[in-house]
Enzyme design. Sequence first.
Site, short mmCIF file in Angstrom:
data_model
loop_
_atom_site.label_atom_id
_atom_site.label_comp_id
_atom_site.label_asym_id
_atom_site.label_seq_id
_atom_site.Cartn_x
_atom_site.Cartn_y
_atom_site.Cartn_z
N TYR A 147 0.84 -1.20 0.00
CA TYR A 147 0.00 0.00 0.00
C TYR A 147 0.87 1.25 0.00
CZ TYR A 147 -3.97 2.97 1.36
OH TYR A 147 -4.95 3.94 1.40
N LYS A 151 1.06 4.06 -2.94
CA LYS A 151 0.67 5.44 -2.66
C LYS A 151 1.85 6.40 -2.88
CE LYS A 151 -3.63 4.69 -1.62
NZ LYS A 151 -4.73 5.24 -2.44
#
Length: 243
Positions: A147, A151
């Site tokens: 993640y 991001k």
Amino acid sequence: MGRGLLSGKVAVVTGAASGIGAAVVERFLSEGARVIAVDLAGQGPDRPDLLAISGDVADAETWQRIADTARAEFGRLDVLHSNASTVVRAPAHELTERDWDRQLSVNLTAAYLGARACVGLLRESRGAIVLTSSVHALVGIPRHPAYAAAKGGLVSLGRQLAVEYGPEVRVNTVLPGPVLTPAWDGIGEEDRRRSAEATAAARFGRPEEVAAVVTFLACAESSYVTGASLLVDGGWTAMKDSA
């Protein structure tokens, strides 16, 4: 036509069924936009100012349908808000390759696919792209390796797209902090309390507060803002409680 900030505009919003995406859809509609709402889970019934597309944003075919729908139904596209997201929480040594790949595909590759499919329309309208990143792009938080990588990639991708497609298309990225969305449903009350207390605002953010920033970046009020990354985190990244 109304006099909202997005009056007469056509927007695509992904991850539109809940959380930040749903709040952005509602805000865009209230500002006079017509919206194509995209989500894997689908949406409610269509209406004149809202069309729903069910599809996987990690699939190039979904993006071709989105671009074709924008041109066929509305004849234009002014805003792309790439917001769909998924997370699997596990340290790197326990994260499966399949879960790594899926998080990179939905969180990062989808933004590239969206830009590739829609940039022609956006150039025609001198439109805007807004990407949803996260404070995970800036701060390491346990059990989020894929993640965080995705991001962080979105922040760099946003800058790159701004350079590639300016001056016709503006591209900016928002980095939400602890915002109370369904992603927090499986998080315990103690962890929620600690997250809220770790912000200078001393509370969770609301999806509507992120939607307000996305709307600003999507509209003419931010006409000289491109290649930027804007924190919407209540001061979470600014605040430390140790010397």
